[in-house]
Design a protein around this motif. Sequence first.
Motif, PDB file in Angstrom:
ATOM      1  N   ILE A 199      -3.548  19.262 -35.457  1.00  0.00           N
ATOM      2  CA  ILE A 199      -4.709  20.020 -34.972  1.00  0.00           C
ATOM      3  C   ILE A 199      -4.603  21.523 -35.251  1.00  0.00           C
ATOM      4  CG2 ILE A 199      -5.970  20.722 -32.889  1.00  0.00           C
ATOM      5  CD1 ILE A 199      -5.569  17.895 -31.819  1.00  0.00           C
ATOM      6  N   PRO A 200      -3.468  22.188 -34.958  1.00  0.00           N
ATOM      7  CA  PRO A 200      -3.406  23.637 -35.245  1.00  0.00           C
ATOM      8  C   PRO A 200      -3.676  23.978 -36.707  1.00  0.00           C
ATOM      9  CG  PRO A 200      -1.572  22.970 -33.844  1.00  0.00           C
ATOM     10  CD  PRO A 200      -2.245  21.714 -34.288  1.00  0.00           C
ATOM     11  N   LEU A 201      -3.143  23.161 -37.631  1.00  0.00           N
ATOM     12  CA  LEU A 201      -3.376  23.418 -39.055  1.00  0.00           C
ATOM     13  C   LEU A 201      -4.849  23.243 -39.409  1.00  0.00           C
ATOM     14  CD1 LEU A 201      -0.328  21.708 -40.831  1.00  0.00           C
ATOM     15  CD2 LEU A 201      -0.789  24.151 -40.611  1.00  0.00           C
ATOM     16  N   SER A 202      -5.471  22.204 -38.856  1.00  0.00           N
ATOM     17  CA  SER A 202      -6.875  21.954 -39.183  1.00  0.00           C
ATOM     18  C   SER A 202      -7.785  23.037 -38.614  1.00  0.00           C
ATOM     19  CB  SER A 202      -7.298  20.576 -38.667  1.00  0.00           C
ATOM     20  OG  SER A 202      -7.228  20.513 -37.256  1.00  0.00           O
ATOM     21  N   LEU A 203      -7.376  23.647 -37.488  1.00  0.00           N
ATOM     22  CA  LEU A 203      -8.158  24.747 -36.924  1.00  0.00           C
ATOM     23  C   LEU A 203      -7.984  26.037 -37.711  1.00  0.00           C
ATOM     24  CD1 LEU A 203      -7.567  24.161 -33.092  1.00  0.00           C
ATOM     25  CD2 LEU A 203      -9.696  23.810 -34.349  1.00  0.00           C
ATOM     26  N   LEU A 204      -6.751  26.280 -38.170  1.00  0.00           N
ATOM     27  CA  LEU A 204      -6.469  27.500 -38.929  1.00  0.00           C
ATOM     28  C   LEU A 204      -7.034  27.450 -40.343  1.00  0.00           C
ATOM     29  CD1 LEU A 204      -2.775  28.180 -37.817  1.00  0.00           C
ATOM     30  CD2 LEU A 204      -4.760  29.614 -37.316  1.00  0.00           C
ATOM     31  N   PHE A 205      -7.019  26.249 -40.936  1.00  0.00           N
ATOM     32  CA  PHE A 205      -7.453  26.100 -42.336  1.00  0.00           C
ATOM     33  C   PHE A 205      -8.469  24.962 -42.440  1.00  0.00           C
ATOM     34  CE2 PHE A 205      -2.969  27.423 -42.219  1.00  0.00           C
ATOM     35  CZ  PHE A 205      -3.078  28.674 -42.797  1.00  0.00           C
ATOM     36  N   PRO A 206      -9.662  25.146 -41.889  1.00  0.00           N
ATOM     37  CA  PRO A 206     -10.672  24.072 -41.909  1.00  0.00           C
ATOM     38  C   PRO A 206     -11.049  23.668 -43.332  1.00  0.00           C
ATOM     39  CG  PRO A 206     -11.652  26.182 -41.284  1.00  0.00           C
ATOM     40  CD  PRO A 206     -10.175  26.388 -41.279  1.00  0.00           C
ATOM     41  N   GLY A 207     -11.122  22.360 -43.524  1.00  0.00           N
ATOM     42  CA  GLY A 207     -11.510  21.829 -44.834  1.00  0.00           C
ATOM     43  C   GLY A 207     -10.376  21.714 -45.832  1.00  0.00           C
ATOM     44  N   GLU A 208      -9.174  22.195 -45.482  1.00  0.00           N
ATOM     45  CA  GLU A 208      -8.058  22.179 -46.421  1.00  0.00           C
ATOM     46  C   GLU A 208      -6.939  21.229 -46.007  1.00  0.00           C
ATOM     47  OE1 GLU A 208      -6.720  26.034 -47.950  1.00  0.00           O
ATOM     48  OE2 GLU A 208      -8.334  26.971 -46.819  1.00  0.00           O
ATOM     49  N   VAL A 209      -7.059  20.618 -44.837  1.00  0.00           N
ATOM     50  CA  VAL A 209      -5.956  19.816 -44.298  1.00  0.00           C
ATOM     51  C   VAL A 209      -6.323  18.350 -44.172  1.00  0.00           C
ATOM     52  CG1 VAL A 209      -4.480  19.451 -42.278  1.00  0.00           C
ATOM     53  CG2 VAL A 209      -4.979  21.782 -43.060  1.00  0.00           C
ATOM     54  N   ASN A 210      -7.445  18.062 -43.558  1.00  0.00           N
ATOM     55  CA  ASN A 210      -7.785  16.694 -43.166  1.00  0.00           C
ATOM     56  C   ASN A 210      -8.371  15.878 -44.304  1.00  0.00           C
ATOM     57  OD1 ASN A 210      -8.552  18.517 -40.469  1.00  0.00           O
ATOM     58  ND2 ASN A 210      -7.286  16.733 -40.070  1.00  0.00           N
ATOM     59  N   GLY A 211      -8.097  14.575 -44.246  1.00  0.00           N
ATOM     60  CA  GLY A 211      -8.731  13.631 -45.145  1.00  0.00           C
ATOM     61  C   GLY A 211      -8.058  13.492 -46.498  1.00  0.00           C
ATOM     62  N   TYR A 212      -8.676  12.646 -47.311  1.00  0.00           N
ATOM     63  CA  TYR A 212      -8.189  12.387 -48.667  1.00  0.00           C
ATOM     64  C   TYR A 212      -8.632  13.534 -49.561  1.00  0.00           C
ATOM     65  CZ  TYR A 212      -7.631   9.945 -53.147  1.00  0.00           C
ATOM     66  OH  TYR A 212      -7.263   9.590 -54.420  1.00  0.00           O
ATOM     67  N   GLY A 213      -7.685  14.369 -49.955  1.00  0.00           N
ATOM     68  CA  GLY A 213      -8.019  15.602 -50.646  1.00  0.00           C
ATOM     69  C   GLY A 213      -8.023  15.549 -52.155  1.00  0.00           C
ATOM     70  N   PHE A 214      -7.702  14.390 -52.743  1.00  0.00           N
ATOM     71  CA  PHE A 214      -7.559  14.363 -54.201  1.00  0.00           C
ATOM     72  C   PHE A 214      -8.899  14.512 -54.914  1.00  0.00           C
ATOM     73  CE2 PHE A 214      -6.365  12.535 -58.356  1.00  0.00           C
ATOM     74  CZ  PHE A 214      -5.272  13.337 -58.611  1.00  0.00           C
ATOM     75  N   THR A 215      -9.977  14.027 -54.296  1.00  0.00           N
ATOM     76  CA  THR A 215     -11.298  14.196 -54.910  1.00  0.00           C
ATOM     77  C   THR A 215     -11.675  15.672 -54.977  1.00  0.00           C
ATOM     78  OG1 THR A 215     -11.986  12.038 -54.060  1.00  0.00           O
ATOM     79  CG2 THR A 215     -13.721  13.548 -54.757  1.00  0.00           C
ATOM     80  N   LYS A 216     -11.403  16.419 -53.888  1.00  0.00           N
ATOM     81  CA  LYS A 216     -11.658  17.862 -53.899  1.00  0.00           C
ATOM     82  C   LYS A 216     -10.800  18.554 -54.958  1.00  0.00           C
ATOM     83  CE  LYS A 216     -12.781  18.191 -48.962  1.00  0.00           C
ATOM     84  NZ  LYS A 216     -12.348  18.770 -47.661  1.00  0.00           N
ATOM     85  N   PHE A 217      -9.581  18.060 -55.113  1.00  0.00           N
ATOM     86  CA  PHE A 217      -8.679  18.620 -56.115  1.00  0.00           C
ATOM     87  C   PHE A 217      -9.254  18.434 -57.523  1.00  0.00           C
ATOM     88  CE2 PHE A 217      -5.081  17.831 -59.037  1.00  0.00           C
ATOM     89  CZ  PHE A 217      -4.441  19.067 -58.967  1.00  0.00           C
ATOM     90  N   LEU A 218      -9.740  17.227 -57.819  1.00  0.00           N
ATOM     91  CA  LEU A 218     -10.340  16.971 -59.133  1.00  0.00           C
ATOM     92  C   LEU A 218     -11.564  17.849 -59.363  1.00  0.00           C
ATOM     93  CD1 LEU A 218     -10.161  13.069 -59.475  1.00  0.00           C
ATOM     94  CD2 LEU A 218      -8.723  14.771 -60.595  1.00  0.00           C
ATOM     95  N   ARG A 219     -12.320  18.104 -58.302  1.00  0.00           N
ATOM     96  CA  ARG A 219     -13.481  18.982 -58.421  1.00  0.00           C
ATOM     97  C   ARG A 219     -13.046  20.391 -58.815  1.00  0.00           C
ATOM     98  NH1 ARG A 219     -18.552  18.813 -56.301  1.00  0.00           N
ATOM     99  NH2 ARG A 219     -18.011  16.991 -55.054  1.00  0.00           N
ATOM    100  N   LYS A 220     -12.005  20.904 -58.151  1.00  0.00           N
ATOM    101  CA  LYS A 220     -11.513  22.241 -58.462  1.00  0.00           C
ATOM    102  C   LYS A 220     -11.016  22.327 -59.900  1.00  0.00           C
ATOM    103  CE  LYS A 220     -10.137  23.832 -53.859  1.00  0.00           C
ATOM    104  NZ  LYS A 220     -10.951  25.058 -53.883  1.00  0.00           N
ATOM    105  N   VAL A 221     -10.329  21.287 -60.347  1.00  0.00           N
ATOM    106  CA  VAL A 221      -9.733  21.310 -61.683  1.00  0.00           C
ATOM    107  C   VAL A 221     -10.794  21.204 -62.773  1.00  0.00           C
ATOM    108  CG1 VAL A 221      -8.168  20.120 -63.278  1.00  0.00           C
ATOM    109  CG2 VAL A 221      -7.551  20.352 -60.860  1.00  0.00           C
ATOM    110  N   ASN A 222     -11.713  20.255 -62.613  1.00  0.00           N
ATOM    111  CA  ASN A 222     -12.635  19.935 -63.702  1.00  0.00           C
ATOM    112  C   ASN A 222     -13.998  20.614 -63.617  1.00  0.00           C
ATOM    113  OD1 ASN A 222     -11.271  17.648 -65.382  1.00  0.00           O
ATOM    114  ND2 ASN A 222     -10.888  17.096 -63.247  1.00  0.00           N
ATOM    115  N   LEU A 223     -14.370  21.112 -62.429  1.00  0.00           N
ATOM    116  CA  LEU A 223     -15.694  21.698 -62.277  1.00  0.00           C
ATOM    117  C   LEU A 223     -15.688  23.138 -61.789  1.00  0.00           C
ATOM    118  CD1 LEU A 223     -17.591  18.710 -60.606  1.00  0.00           C
ATOM    119  CD2 LEU A 223     -17.373  19.222 -63.042  1.00  0.00           C
TER     120      LEU A 223
END
Length: 593
Positions: free
Chosen positions: A77-101
């Motif tokens: 919880i502390p990490l998710s509050l400090l860095f919203p959107g960067e901690v929770n869930g399956y992050g590999f799709t967001k990673f591919l978006r950053k890399v390719n788009l």
Amino acid sequence: MKKHLRRLLPGDNTRLLAVATFIGLMSGILNIIFRITVKFIEEFFFKGGKEVLHINEGGWYLLLLPLIPVAGMILLIPLSLLFPGEVNGYGFTKFLRKVNLEGGYIRSRTIFLKIISTALTIGTGNSAGVEGPIAQIGGAMGSQVGQFFRVSGDRMKLYIAAGCAGGIAGMFNAPIAGIFFAAEIVLLGTYEISSFSALITASAISTVVTRSYFGEANIFVIPQYHVVNHFIELPLYALLAVITGFIAVFHIKVFYSVRDFYKNLKIPAQLKPITGALIVGTIGIVFPQVMGDGYHFIEAVLYGSEMNKLLISLVILKIFATAVTLGSGGAGGLFAPALFIGTMIGGSFGSFVHRLFPDMTAGPGAYASVGIGAFLAASTHAPLTAIFLLFEMTGNYEIIVPAMLASIIGTIVATKLDEDSIDTVDFSREGINIHEGREVAIMNSLKVGLAITEDVNFISEKANINQLLQTFSESKSGFYFPVIDESGKMTGIVSMTDVKQIIQRDSKTRAEQTVGSICHRDIIMLTPDDTLYRAMQLFDIKGIEEIPVVESLEEPWVVGMLKRRSVISAYNREVLKKGISEKVGSIRVTSQV
């Protein structure tokens, strides 16, 4: 003199290999730190928690098991509050978006966040994998190197892919699989041969670094198996692949359905992972095999033990437990669950066929081994990664033949049922074909209405040829003219080519002709809401330079003309705008980390 000195300086390829070597070195070091952290959390919380709560004694103490995964999500919880959107869930799709788009600019804190959040999730027994996060950790390292040298575009993507290759290679002690993971999944198969040198270098160096600490043993060992009867077993392996393809699609559907459910669930975001952990812990009371990455049980199945109806149940339960963990907001990847599910599918199938043909088939462990490759390939649409991963973990040329067959068939079946892999569903929902690259994504994001020319000369379908010639002479630009009826709706289009043909006829024939008689009725039209990518496709297919734009296809009131050069100009403006924002974003990222 300067020319001779310039020859002594390292060329571009040499510099690339030097950078790839550094990325591989850092990926290996980060791999070691990551694995030690996950192991520490597992020993301290999961195994230590079982001792403190007396769970190993059985009885009613087993009911306390869900407290351990819940504790991990509370610590998240502390990490998710400090860095919203960067901690929770399956992050590999967001990673591919950053890399390719999005240019590949990844914050350095991603490294820290992925290590801690994934360790807290998996180390406390929640169902997820470490391979997706380690690829993101290595990729973030590659991005940091790219930002340091101020590279962009394809070179930035290559540095990130090299980091991913190093991460996967070090995790599995499988350098070739690391290369193809980066090429197939991260670069989406759009790599050049020259890119391979960087991927190979980073993958090899990372493997050497991790081997120096952990030794040459893999995360789990696949025993040696052989094909007993090729004529009997190869069709059976093909059938296994077909079954695996269906289950892989089911896995993808369940994962995104559960994630959508949690996204729409009206409770505080920080509580969602706790509910997921409670569910997984409750399942773990009866089926402890689904908790964590499941590698210990995978190895047991590969060696032929635990071969009973339990395996079929574990396929469904692992699919659900993983979807709940990551869909609710736990951190981790889907690679390890895919290996687990594939092993259970292959093991149960192998157990069944071995009972039917005991003298003509290998043991269930052989089918479990092939199931790993088939399910991984079917769920990720990356057959080469699956094939080489299995080969490097077995070193067995004989079992690799059915593994190749099953991986390819599994992928074909899965893609026939659903074009999306586990990593591309979100892009398809947004109308983005990520495999077509960043340029197409930009074109798909721009609408025709932004690029049309509204100053259009119309002509009535009842006008005569002389009136048409006058319209052409008065037009400052334009080769095509919309033809409209009495109500003002478009009914056709006339071009300079049509006029040239009619001019060659005698004056009497020309006088009898109207614009409606010579115009083209079978016309291509666009609406303001169509994308520029769609427009460019029509330009290329038809070989034309202008397309009329109407209010709607049902009510074709002309609102303008779209020229090919206007599309190119709009695209260039958007690329320039994104390039400037990425530069600003890079400066902002550098100042914040």
